[in-house]
Design a protein around this motif. Structure first.
Motif, PDB file in Angstrom:
ATOM      1  N   ARG A  39       0.832  -1.200   0.000  1.00 48.56           N
ATOM      2  CA  ARG A  39       0.000   0.000   0.000  1.00 48.56           C
ATOM      3  C   ARG A  39       0.875   1.262   0.000  1.00 48.56           C
ATOM      4  O   ARG A  39       0.583   2.236  -0.694  1.00 48.56           O
ATOM      5  CB  ARG A  39      -0.912  -0.018   1.230  1.00 48.56           C
ATOM      6  N   ALA A  40       1.969   1.224   0.798  1.00 49.93           N
ATOM      7  CA  ALA A  40       2.889   2.375   0.820  1.00 49.93           C
ATOM      8  C   ALA A  40       3.547   2.563  -0.551  1.00 49.93           C
ATOM      9  O   ALA A  40       3.728   3.697  -1.016  1.00 49.93           O
ATOM     10  CB  ALA A  40       3.948   2.156   1.896  1.00 49.93           C
ATOM     11  N   ALA A  41       3.889   1.465  -1.214  1.00 50.81           N
ATOM     12  CA  ALA A  41       4.518   1.555  -2.539  1.00 50.81           C
ATOM     13  C   ALA A  41       3.559   2.137  -3.567  1.00 50.81           C
ATOM     14  O   ALA A  41       3.956   2.909  -4.450  1.00 50.81           O
ATOM     15  CB  ALA A  41       5.000   0.177  -2.971  1.00 50.81           C
ATOM     16  N   LYS A  42       2.266   1.797  -3.470  1.00 52.65           N
ATOM     17  CA  LYS A  42       1.281   2.337  -4.407  1.00 52.65           C
ATOM     18  C   LYS A  42       1.159   3.853  -4.254  1.00 52.65           C
ATOM     19  O   LYS A  42       0.939   4.575  -5.229  1.00 52.65           O
ATOM     20  CB  LYS A  42      -0.082   1.672  -4.188  1.00 52.65           C
ATOM     21  N   SER A  43       1.270   4.313  -3.006  1.00 45.31           N
ATOM     22  CA  SER A  43       1.204   5.760  -2.798  1.00 45.31           C
ATOM     23  C   SER A  43       2.421   6.459  -3.417  1.00 45.31           C
ATOM     24  O   SER A  43       2.364   7.641  -3.740  1.00 45.31           O
ATOM     25  CB  SER A  43       1.119   6.066  -1.295  1.00 45.31           C
ATOM     26  N   ARG A  44       3.529   5.729  -3.577  1.00 40.95           N
ATOM     27  CA  ARG A  44       4.753   6.293  -4.169  1.00 40.95           C
ATOM     28  C   ARG A  44       4.737   6.183  -5.693  1.00 40.95           C
ATOM     29  O   ARG A  44       5.032   7.122  -6.408  1.00 40.95           O
ATOM     30  CB  ARG A  44       5.970   5.541  -3.600  1.00 40.95           C
ATOM     31  N   TYR A  45       4.350   5.006  -6.230  1.00 44.66           N
ATOM     32  CA  TYR A  45       4.417   4.767  -7.670  1.00 44.66           C
ATOM     33  C   TYR A  45       3.101   5.091  -8.387  1.00 44.66           C
ATOM     34  O   TYR A  45       3.096   5.267  -9.605  1.00 44.66           O
ATOM     35  CB  TYR A  45       4.778   3.305  -7.940  1.00 44.66           C
ATOM     36  N   GLY A  46       1.985   5.098  -7.645  1.00 49.02           N
ATOM     37  CA  GLY A  46       0.691   5.345  -8.277  1.00 49.02           C
ATOM     38  C   GLY A  46      -0.318   4.289  -7.848  1.00 49.02           C
ATOM     39  O   GLY A  46      -0.022   3.089  -7.898  1.00 49.02           O
ATOM     40  N   SER A  47      -1.508   4.737  -7.470  1.00 43.57           N
ATOM     41  CA  SER A  47      -2.505   3.808  -6.917  1.00 43.57           C
ATOM     42  C   SER A  47      -3.049   2.843  -7.954  1.00 43.57           C
ATOM     43  O   SER A  47      -3.585   1.786  -7.614  1.00 43.57           O
ATOM     44  CB  SER A  47      -3.662   4.611  -6.308  1.00 43.57           C
ATOM     45  N   GLU A  48      -2.936   3.174  -9.243  1.00 42.41           N
ATOM     46  CA  GLU A  48      -3.476   2.285 -10.279  1.00 42.41           C
ATOM     47  C   GLU A  48      -2.534   1.127 -10.592  1.00 42.41           C
ATOM     48  O   GLU A  48      -2.928   0.165 -11.253  1.00 42.41           O
ATOM     49  CB  GLU A  48      -3.750   3.083 -11.558  1.00 42.41           C
ATOM     50  N   MET A  49      -1.304   1.213 -10.155  1.00 39.33           N
ATOM     51  CA  MET A  49      -0.355   0.123 -10.404  1.00 39.33           C
ATOM     52  C   MET A  49      -0.649  -1.062  -9.485  1.00 39.33           C
ATOM     53  O   MET A  49      -1.094  -0.901  -8.355  1.00 39.33           O
ATOM     54  CB  MET A  49       1.082   0.603 -10.166  1.00 39.33           C
ATOM     55  N   ASP A  50      -0.380  -2.258 -10.024  1.00 38.06           N
ATOM     56  CA  ASP A  50      -0.508  -3.491  -9.227  1.00 38.06           C
ATOM     57  C   ASP A  50       0.860  -3.803  -8.637  1.00 38.06           C
ATOM     58  O   ASP A  50       1.677  -4.507  -9.233  1.00 38.06           O
ATOM     59  CB  ASP A  50      -1.008  -4.631 -10.121  1.00 38.06           C
ATOM     60  N   ILE A  51       1.122  -3.221  -7.445  1.00 37.61           N
ATOM     61  CA  ILE A  51       2.407  -3.414  -6.771  1.00 37.61           C
ATOM     62  C   ILE A  51       2.237  -4.493  -5.705  1.00 37.61           C
ATOM     63  O   ILE A  51       1.310  -4.436  -4.888  1.00 37.61           O
ATOM     64  CB  ILE A  51       2.899  -2.109  -6.114  1.00 37.61           C
ATOM     65  N   ARG A  52       3.145  -5.468  -5.719  1.00 33.57           N
ATOM     66  CA  ARG A  52       3.093  -6.539  -4.735  1.00 33.57           C
ATOM     67  C   ARG A  52       4.432  -6.646  -4.020  1.00 33.57           C
ATOM     68  O   ARG A  52       5.484  -6.358  -4.603  1.00 33.57           O
ATOM     69  CB  ARG A  52       2.749  -7.867  -5.406  1.00 33.57           C
ATOM     70  N   VAL A  53       4.354  -7.047  -2.758  1.00 38.42           N
ATOM     71  CA  VAL A  53       5.565  -7.156  -1.943  1.00 38.42           C
ATOM     72  C   VAL A  53       5.648  -8.573  -1.391  1.00 38.42           C
ATOM     73  O   VAL A  53       4.650  -9.137  -0.922  1.00 38.42           O
ATOM     74  CB  VAL A  53       5.557  -6.142  -0.779  1.00 38.42           C
ATOM     75  N   LYS A  54       6.850  -9.141  -1.450  1.00 39.54           N
ATOM     76  CA  LYS A  54       7.095 -10.472  -0.916  1.00 39.54           C
ATOM     77  C   LYS A  54       8.263 -10.404   0.054  1.00 39.54           C
ATOM     78  O   LYS A  54       9.354  -9.942  -0.306  1.00 39.54           O
ATOM     79  CB  LYS A  54       7.409 -11.455  -2.061  1.00 39.54           C
ATOM     80  N   ILE A  55       8.042 -10.814   1.291  1.00 40.97           N
ATOM     81  CA  ILE A  55       9.100 -10.818   2.307  1.00 40.97           C
ATOM     82  C   ILE A  55       9.638 -12.230   2.442  1.00 40.97           C
ATOM     83  O   ILE A  55       8.865 -13.177   2.681  1.00 40.97           O
ATOM     84  CB  ILE A  55       8.568 -10.316   3.661  1.00 40.97           C
ATOM     85  N   ASP A  56      10.919 -12.394   2.265  1.00 41.43           N
ATOM     86  CA  ASP A  56      11.560 -13.697   2.415  1.00 41.43           C
ATOM     87  C   ASP A  56      11.487 -14.133   3.871  1.00 41.43           C
ATOM     88  O   ASP A  56      11.891 -13.411   4.778  1.00 41.43           O
ATOM     89  CB  ASP A  56      13.028 -13.619   1.976  1.00 41.43           C
ATOM     90  N   ARG A  57      10.938 -15.344   4.082  1.00 31.56           N
ATOM     91  CA  ARG A  57      10.709 -15.823   5.459  1.00 31.56           C
ATOM     92  C   ARG A  57      12.009 -16.140   6.200  1.00 31.56           C
ATOM     93  O   ARG A  57      11.999 -16.289   7.419  1.00 31.56           O
ATOM     94  CB  ARG A  57       9.834 -17.076   5.433  1.00 31.56           C
ATOM     95  N   LYS A  58      13.098 -16.248   5.485  1.00 33.61           N
ATOM     96  CA  LYS A  58      14.374 -16.580   6.139  1.00 33.61           C
ATOM     97  C   LYS A  58      15.257 -15.343   6.332  1.00 33.61           C
ATOM     98  O   LYS A  58      15.824 -15.143   7.409  1.00 33.61           O
ATOM     99  CB  LYS A  58      15.120 -17.625   5.317  1.00 33.61           C
ATOM    100  N   THR A  59      15.390 -14.533   5.282  1.00 39.93           N
ATOM    101  CA  THR A  59      16.305 -13.392   5.368  1.00 39.93           C
ATOM    102  C   THR A  59      15.613 -12.098   5.762  1.00 39.93           C
ATOM    103  O   THR A  59      16.261 -11.150   6.212  1.00 39.93           O
ATOM    104  CB  THR A  59      16.998 -13.185   4.018  1.00 39.93           C
ATOM    105  N   GLY A  60      14.296 -12.023   5.549  1.00 42.69           N
ATOM    106  CA  GLY A  60      13.583 -10.799   5.841  1.00 42.69           C
ATOM    107  C   GLY A  60      13.642  -9.783   4.711  1.00 42.69           C
ATOM    108  O   GLY A  60      13.145  -8.660   4.854  1.00 42.69           O
ATOM    109  N   ARG A  61      14.255 -10.144   3.590  1.00 41.66           N
ATOM    110  CA  ARG A  61      14.376  -9.212   2.473  1.00 41.66           C
ATOM    111  C   ARG A  61      13.016  -9.005   1.812  1.00 41.66           C
ATOM    112  O   ARG A  61      12.302  -9.965   1.503  1.00 41.66           O
ATOM    113  CB  ARG A  61      15.385  -9.732   1.448  1.00 41.66           C
ATOM    114  N   ALA A  62      12.654  -7.736   1.607  1.00 37.41           N
ATOM    115  CA  ALA A  62      11.386  -7.385   0.975  1.00 37.41           C
ATOM    116  C   ALA A  62      11.603  -7.101  -0.505  1.00 37.41           C
ATOM    117  O   ALA A  62      12.416  -6.235  -0.868  1.00 37.41           O
ATOM    118  CB  ALA A  62      10.764  -6.175   1.656  1.00 37.41           C
ATOM    119  N   THR A  63      10.905  -7.840  -1.359  1.00 34.30           N
ATOM    120  CA  THR A  63      11.024  -7.663  -2.809  1.00 34.30           C
ATOM    121  C   THR A  63       9.762  -6.981  -3.319  1.00 34.30           C
ATOM    122  O   THR A  63       8.638  -7.473  -3.117  1.00 34.30           O
ATOM    123  CB  THR A  63      11.202  -9.026  -3.508  1.00 34.30           C
TER     124      THR A  63
END
Length: 539
Positions: A39-63
């Protein structure tokens, strides 16, 4: 806040800490974090974009990824999240409708407002997960007893801490005037668990009959093991109760087992119910016998059961009347709840007066219609004759057994009865036709002239009118209004038309009119029979 390598592990640590505190799955917390970051990324890139975030369960890295879906040309509406097949050829080798093009985008810098919004999303998701966990934990516990601690009392309602949440004991579910203070221990019956927007609502009760049944199950091992079964419970909470039990082991007395040594078992239940007096009654398949037991300690002289009306008449000696009724009708009310029947109680004298009134009424009927003297009319009533139809159409041998009745007398009696009935039928038909009854109804087999007259008086004048009637409109019945059984009078009820007979008459009329295909009814019947056979086999 920036999602950098410095705080990647903090995401996992925060998720685990929140999950541990709220006793929910850490994966649910991480999913909430992914949604909040998206939701925060959509506010940055645009609300009409389909932005998805995936957090790695081992490293914690957010993609962070942007997803665009391939659609038909005419269906293209959102240029930021969709593209046509031609446009997709720039990014994909052989695109088809429904394919998705996924590309990674740079992580976002989260400002104060975005961070606050993300926090709200996480808190909301955690609350929803917590509510779901509470509901799943308690939904299967409805119908059981739970122990809890009183937290507070609000307007007579008691809020109870049941460990993983709060439950409510409403004012009308408390016994008598009992009151509680904070931190008092309380035992209640979970009456209902509902999923509501504000969270799962757990409703408790101490007045429900099932509460008493569950208490006996806890105190009597034979009930818990299924050797003894509780068949019915009726309560006047805080005052008196009746419980019907039956044993499936002939060597075990169900009443004695529930009472316990020196009353120890029943006393434990009584103490929990604030001194509520409990009558333990042996259940019996024979309804009159069961009712006699249910009215204890009163003695019953006679029982007359009307199964169709679900009513029962009980005759008791004069000195037992007040005991049978109980204070403010409590004893008979509880017995009625226990048996599921409406109970009329009368003394032996009242029953004798009623029988005498019926005897005199029937005697007068025979005197007026058959031109008999009082003695002869009384002879007929004494032999069990109740109406003219019985006299007119009974086998003549049954009349000959009466003292003083020979062949000629019996023949004359039946002739008079038939002449009178024929005249009444003629007058009834005349009245019915005068009221507008048509031949289609008059000629319908199964209806007597008196029935046709009664129908015409109520506006049922054609076979079509009759076919639209409901069976209960004809035969009468009983409905429950505000917890009390109310009588519905039927048009043909005075003529002893049963509900089944009314159903058959109405269905016959509908078939004659072509509203119902009899072939379809014949097809339905075997299916019903097959279902019944299957149920019997399963049982």
């Amino acid at each position: 806040m920036a999602i950098t390598s410095a705080n990647q592990l903090e995401l996992l640590q925060t998720a685990e800490a929140v999950a541990r505190e709220k006793m929910i799955d850490p994966a649910l917390v991480i999913e909430a974090m992914e949604e909040s970051l998206a939701r925060a990324a959509k506010s940055r890139y645009g609300s009409e974009m389909d932005i998805r975030v995936k957090i790695d369960r081992k490293t914690g890295r957010a993609t962070f990824t942007r997803v665009r879906t391939v659609v038909e040309d005419e269906e293209l509406e959102n240029y930021q999240a969709e593209m046509t097949v031609e446009q997709a050829k720039q990014y994909m080798a052989d695109p088809n409708v429904g394919d998705q093009f996924i590309e990674e985008v740079p992580p976002v810098e989260m400002g104060r407002i975005a961070a606050q919004s993300a926090k709200q999303v996480i808190l909301q998701k955690v609350r929803e997960a917590e509510r779901d966990r509470q509901y799943e934990e308690f939904k299967d516990r409805a119908g059981t007893i739970i122990n809890g601690l009183v937290k507070r009392e609000e307007y007579g309602n008691v809020i109870v801490d049941v460990g993983a949440g709060e439950a409510i004991l409403r004012r009308n579910e408390k016994i008598g005037r009992e009151s509680y203070r904070p931190n008092d221990r309380i035992r209640c019956y979970i009456k209902d668990v509902r999923r509501e927007p504000r969270g799962p609502q757990i409703f408790l009760s101490r007045t429900a009959p099932e509460f008493m049944a569950e208490l006996f199950k806890m105190e009597v091992p034979e009930i818990y093991d299924g050797i003894i079964e509780i068949k019915a419970v009726a309560r006047d909470p805080g005052s008196r109760a009746k419980i019907a039990v039956v044993s499936y082991d002939n060597s075990i007395d169900p009443v004695g087992a529930c009472v316990g040594m020196r009353g120890s078992r029943v006393q434990a239940v009584v103490n929990e119910l604030q001194g509520e007096k409990i009558d333990i009654i042996p259940w019996n398949e024979d309804v009159p016998t069961f009712l006699v037991n249910a009215l204890q300690p009163a003695e019953v002289s006679k029982v007359v059961l009307d199964e169709d009306a679900e009513r029962i008449e009980v005759v008791v000696p004069e000195e037992q009347l007040s005991l049978a009724i109980g204070r403010r009708g409590q004893n008979v009310r509880l017995a009625s709840q226990l048996t599921g029947l409406d109970i009329d109680i009368m003394t032996e004298e009242e029953e004798s007066q009623r029988r005498q009134a019926e005897f005199e009424q029937r005697t007068k009927l025979f005197m007026d219609t058959l031109d008999l003297d009082e003695f002869f009319a009384q002879l007929l009533v004494s032999e069990g004759f109740t109406n003219l139809e019985e006299v007119a159409y009974v086998d003549r041998d049954e009349l000959l057994v009466i003292d003083g009745v020979d062949e000629d007398t019996a023949e004359e009696l039946q002739a008079r009865a038939r002449d009178y009935l024929d005249e009444q039928n003629r007058l009834a038909l005349e009245n019915a036709r005068a009221l507008g009854a048509e031949d289609s109804l008059v000629d319908f087999e199964g209806l007597t002239p008196q029935m046709i007259e009664a129908l015409a008086k109520d506006g049922v004048k054609t076979l079509e009118d009759f076919a639209t009637c409901a069976d209960w409109e004809l035969a009468g019945g009983w409905t429950t209004v505000d917890g009390e059984r109310v009588k519905d009078d039927g048009l043909l009820e005075p003529y002893d038309v049963s509900l089944e007979e009314a159903q058959n008459l109405v269905m016959t009329a509908r078939i004659m009119l072509g509203w119902v295909d009899p072939a379809e009814l014949e097809q339905d019947e075997p299916e019903d029979d097959a279902e019944a056979e299957t149920e019997e086999a399963g049982a």
